[in-house]
Design a protein around this motif. Sequence first.
Motif, PDB file in Angstrom:
ATOM      1  N   TYR A 232       0.904  -1.296   0.036  1.00 16.65           N
ATOM      2  CA  TYR A 232       0.051  -0.086   0.089  1.00 16.65           C
ATOM      3  C   TYR A 232       0.891   1.249   0.006  1.00 16.65           C
ATOM      4  CZ  TYR A 232      -4.108  -3.000   0.940  1.00 16.65           C
ATOM      5  OH  TYR A 232      -5.020  -4.091   0.900  1.00 16.65           O
ATOM      6  N   GLY A 233       0.425   2.214  -0.974  1.00 19.41           N
ATOM      7  CA  GLY A 233       1.389   3.325  -1.123  1.00 19.41           C
ATOM      8  C   GLY A 233       0.568   4.744  -0.856  1.00 19.41           C
ATOM      9  N   LEU A 234       1.086   5.806  -0.838  1.00 19.80           N
ATOM     10  CA  LEU A 234       0.234   6.914  -0.990  1.00 19.80           C
ATOM     11  C   LEU A 234       1.377   8.155  -1.390  1.00 19.80           C
ATOM     12  CD1 LEU A 234      -2.537   8.553   1.324  1.00 19.80           C
ATOM     13  CD2 LEU A 234      -0.412   9.716   0.779  1.00 19.80           C
ATOM     14  N   THR A 235       0.856   8.789  -2.335  1.00 24.35           N
ATOM     15  CA  THR A 235       1.802  10.067  -2.414  1.00 24.35           C
ATOM     16  C   THR A 235       0.780  11.421  -2.026  1.00 24.35           C
ATOM     17  OG1 THR A 235       2.720   9.389  -4.512  1.00 24.35           O
ATOM     18  CG2 THR A 235       2.692  11.840  -4.325  1.00 24.35           C
ATOM     19  N   GLY A 236       0.937  12.007  -1.150  1.00 26.70           N
ATOM     20  CA  GLY A 236      -0.016  12.860  -0.665  1.00 26.70           C
ATOM     21  C   GLY A 236       0.885  14.325  -0.336  1.00 26.70           C
ATOM     22  N   SER A 237      -0.026  15.343   0.000  1.00 27.13           N
ATOM     23  CA  SER A 237       0.561  16.642   0.011  1.00 27.13           C
ATOM     24  C   SER A 237      -0.548  17.376   0.939  1.00 27.13           C
ATOM     25  CB  SER A 237       0.312  17.541  -1.041  1.00 27.13           C
ATOM     26  OG  SER A 237       0.943  18.873  -1.076  1.00 27.13           O
ATOM     27  N   ALA A 238      -0.089  18.171   1.933  1.00 26.62           N
ATOM     28  CA  ALA A 238      -0.865  19.235   2.798  1.00 26.62           C
ATOM     29  C   ALA A 238      -0.093  20.579   3.030  1.00 26.62           C
ATOM     30  CB  ALA A 238      -0.855  18.587   4.069  1.00 26.62           C
ATOM     31  N   ILE A 239      -0.925  21.281   3.122  1.00 27.06           N
ATOM     32  CA  ILE A 239      -0.578  22.786   3.312  1.00 27.06           C
ATOM     33  C   ILE A 239      -1.129  23.295   4.860  1.00 27.06           C
ATOM     34  CG2 ILE A 239      -2.598  23.726   2.239  1.00 27.06           C
ATOM     35  CD1 ILE A 239      -0.455  25.862   0.922  1.00 27.06           C
ATOM     36  N   ARG A 240      -0.195  24.070   5.421  1.00 32.02           N
ATOM     37  CA  ARG A 240      -0.565  24.647   6.645  1.00 32.02           C
ATOM     38  C   ARG A 240       0.270  25.649   6.849  1.00 32.02           C
ATOM     39  NH1 ARG A 240      -0.150  20.631  11.657  1.00 32.02           N
ATOM     40  NH2 ARG A 240      -1.260  19.451  10.249  1.00 32.02           N
ATOM     41  N   ASP A 241      -0.285  27.066   7.236  1.00 31.09           N
ATOM     42  CA  ASP A 241       0.224  28.292   7.409  1.00 31.09           C
ATOM     43  C   ASP A 241       1.291  28.668   6.308  1.00 31.09           C
ATOM     44  OD1 ASP A 241      -1.108  28.519   9.912  1.00 31.09           O
ATOM     45  OD2 ASP A 241       0.602  27.360  10.878  1.00 31.09           O
ATOM     46  N   GLY A 242       0.817  28.237   5.128  1.00 29.55           N
ATOM     47  CA  GLY A 242       1.612  28.536   3.853  1.00 29.55           C
ATOM     48  C   GLY A 242       2.655  27.664   3.552  1.00 29.55           C
ATOM     49  N   ARG A 243       2.921  26.784   4.443  1.00 30.73           N
ATOM     50  CA  ARG A 243       3.907  25.618   4.113  1.00 30.73           C
ATOM     51  C   ARG A 243       3.419  24.423   3.614  1.00 30.73           C
ATOM     52  NH1 ARG A 243       6.674  23.516   9.259  1.00 30.73           N
ATOM     53  NH2 ARG A 243       7.866  22.322   7.496  1.00 30.73           N
ATOM     54  N   ARG A 244       3.877  23.995   2.577  1.00 27.44           N
ATOM     55  CA  ARG A 244       3.286  22.726   1.743  1.00 27.44           C
ATOM     56  C   ARG A 244       4.371  21.736   1.831  1.00 27.44           C
ATOM     57  NH1 ARG A 244      -0.437  21.046  -1.220  1.00 27.44           N
ATOM     58  NH2 ARG A 244      -1.167  22.846  -1.989  1.00 27.44           N
ATOM     59  N   LEU A 245       3.755  20.523   2.332  1.00 25.56           N
ATOM     60  CA  LEU A 245       4.608  19.364   2.530  1.00 25.56           C
ATOM     61  C   LEU A 245       4.145  18.246   1.489  1.00 25.56           C
ATOM     62  CD1 LEU A 245       4.999  18.608   6.308  1.00 25.56           C
ATOM     63  CD2 LEU A 245       6.370  20.251   5.026  1.00 25.56           C
ATOM     64  N   VAL A 246       5.068  17.625   0.766  1.00 26.89           N
ATOM     65  CA  VAL A 246       4.828  16.565   0.011  1.00 26.89           C
ATOM     66  C   VAL A 246       5.306  15.041   0.575  1.00 26.89           C
ATOM     67  CG1 VAL A 246       5.321  15.467  -2.121  1.00 26.89           C
ATOM     68  CG2 VAL A 246       4.548  17.602  -2.203  1.00 26.89           C
ATOM     69  N   LEU A 247       4.542  14.062   0.528  1.00 22.68           N
ATOM     70  CA  LEU A 247       4.819  12.794   0.995  1.00 22.68           C
ATOM     71  C   LEU A 247       4.937  11.753   0.133  1.00 22.68           C
ATOM     72  CD1 LEU A 247       5.534  11.078   3.767  1.00 22.68           C
ATOM     73  CD2 LEU A 247       3.072  10.847   3.999  1.00 22.68           C
ATOM     74  N   VAL A 248       5.829  10.950   0.118  1.00 24.49           N
ATOM     75  CA  VAL A 248       5.536   9.461  -0.391  1.00 24.49           C
ATOM     76  C   VAL A 248       5.842   8.386   0.316  1.00 24.49           C
ATOM     77  CG1 VAL A 248       6.136   8.023  -2.441  1.00 24.49           C
ATOM     78  CG2 VAL A 248       6.140  10.663  -2.899  1.00 24.49           C
ATOM     79  N   VAL A 249       5.048   7.591   0.482  1.00 25.31           N
ATOM     80  CA  VAL A 249       5.286   6.211   1.089  1.00 25.31           C
ATOM     81  C   VAL A 249       4.754   5.160   0.180  1.00 25.31           C
ATOM     82  CG1 VAL A 249       5.128   7.265   3.459  1.00 25.31           C
ATOM     83  CG2 VAL A 249       3.043   6.303   2.279  1.00 25.31           C
ATOM     84  N   ASN A 250       5.546   3.855   0.518  1.00 26.81           N
ATOM     85  CA  ASN A 250       5.098   2.706  -0.386  1.00 26.81           C
ATOM     86  C   ASN A 250       5.217   1.449   0.625  1.00 26.81           C
ATOM     87  OD1 ASN A 250       3.717   1.778  -2.654  1.00 26.81           O
ATOM     88  ND2 ASN A 250       5.606   1.307  -3.624  1.00 26.81           N
ATOM     89  N   GLY A 251       4.826   0.298   0.269  1.00 29.64           N
ATOM     90  CA  GLY A 251       5.365  -0.718   0.722  1.00 29.64           C
ATOM     91  C   GLY A 251       4.772  -0.892   2.272  1.00 29.64           C
ATOM     92  N   LEU A 252       3.628  -0.250   2.270  1.00 33.79           N
ATOM     93  CA  LEU A 252       2.834  -0.429   3.865  1.00 33.79           C
ATOM     94  C   LEU A 252       1.986  -1.722   3.818  1.00 33.79           C
ATOM     95  CD1 LEU A 252       2.200   3.258   4.419  1.00 33.79           C
ATOM     96  CD2 LEU A 252       3.436   1.787   5.968  1.00 33.79           C
ATOM     97  N   PRO A 253       1.745  -2.376   4.954  1.00 31.42           N
ATOM     98  CA  PRO A 253       1.112  -3.660   4.796  1.00 31.42           C
ATOM     99  C   PRO A 253      -0.562  -3.683   4.647  1.00 31.42           C
ATOM    100  CG  PRO A 253       1.698  -2.941   7.103  1.00 31.42           C
ATOM    101  CD  PRO A 253       2.336  -2.078   6.289  1.00 31.42           C
ATOM    102  N   ASN A 254      -1.062  -2.428   4.938  1.00 28.58           N
ATOM    103  CA  ASN A 254      -2.429  -2.681   4.891  1.00 28.58           C
ATOM    104  C   ASN A 254      -2.933  -1.144   4.745  1.00 28.58           C
ATOM    105  OD1 ASN A 254      -2.842  -1.547   7.560  1.00 28.58           O
ATOM    106  ND2 ASN A 254      -2.407  -3.695   8.100  1.00 28.58           N
TER     107      ASN A 254
END
Length: 383
Positions: A232-254
Amino acid sequence: MTAVRVRFVAALSAALAAAATILPARAANIDTIAKQAILIDVSTNTVLFEKNADQRMPPSSMSKIMTMYMVFDAIKKGRMALDHTLPVSERAWRMQGSKMFVELHNSIKVDDLIKGVIVQSGNDACIVLAEGLAGSEEAFAEQANAKAKELGLTNSTIVNATGWPDPNHLMTARDLSTLAKRLITDFPEYYHYYSVREFTYHGIKQGNRNPLLYRNIGADGMKTGHTDIAGYGLTGSAIRDGRRLVLVVNGLPNMQARADESARLIEWGFREFNTYTLFKAGDTIEQVPVWLGEQETVPVTVAENLNQTMARTDRPNMKVALVTNAPVAAPIAKGTPVGKLVITAPGAPTREVPVVAAADVGRLGFFGRAIAAAKYLVLGSGA
């Protein structure tokens, strides 16, 4: 007459965006059960955390971000429009896996197909769009690989438009993060599709599979993925107080681990790090001595806002030094490089940023130069 001069300068604090190179922040005390992961602060392209980020892996449906990049690029260039309709081939209709449930030989609006891909992860919708863009999925893959190289995705090989398992369809977490950042920055007018929570087509309502959209962490995209091989994987993004983070995770069990681990890493990134503005473009950093100039000094500045992302606990130990070969010989044109800022912080690589003249400085006339030269001979360079 010139000598290297080093002065430590005080940094200002705030939170604006800028910077062009990817900078690793200090390794922090966190780990993840994901097999591959990367977390980036987009405003300064700073890597906050990574694990096997350059390991080639099956991206599964996360590679649909590339399909959407190609679609948005075509729309922006006028090759496609949201109200255009595209025909459904038998290949698209028969496609298995997650589906939008397109109807054979029907023509569907591009706007609906985009929602079908982003919200419903429709493999069938991906093929309709790929065939509409390139004539065939194979031709689309060739175009996508060319675009990947153009975007700097150095470890990606695109074989299809859907992420359907193929031993040659591989990407890295780092490449996916780069692709996500580029889609967000290149197509802000279309990025809103990634925050749509549900879409109904053919009488079937489906919810967005991105679990971050349903948690109060500022998430507004992007794409999940799952295959037996990839996990299980996810490419995600979130923005808070003008800061944007991008996350990629993969190989999760469920699915639960994907949701919890993604939210945990994003929360950690916002909590433990901050982006500090050291100087804004045009701010006078220091006055640098000038040789044979109509003014004795020239103000120096940075050409673009200078920001640094770091762990909040490291902020008090950051140092900024101005290094110049002073005095700088006149004439000096505004914008001319005259030195550099050297930024050091615990656990982070030393960063060097050019500084430029913030004003024009003309050269003294003949008699002025003669007087200055005589003064130099009598009093020395310190005068």
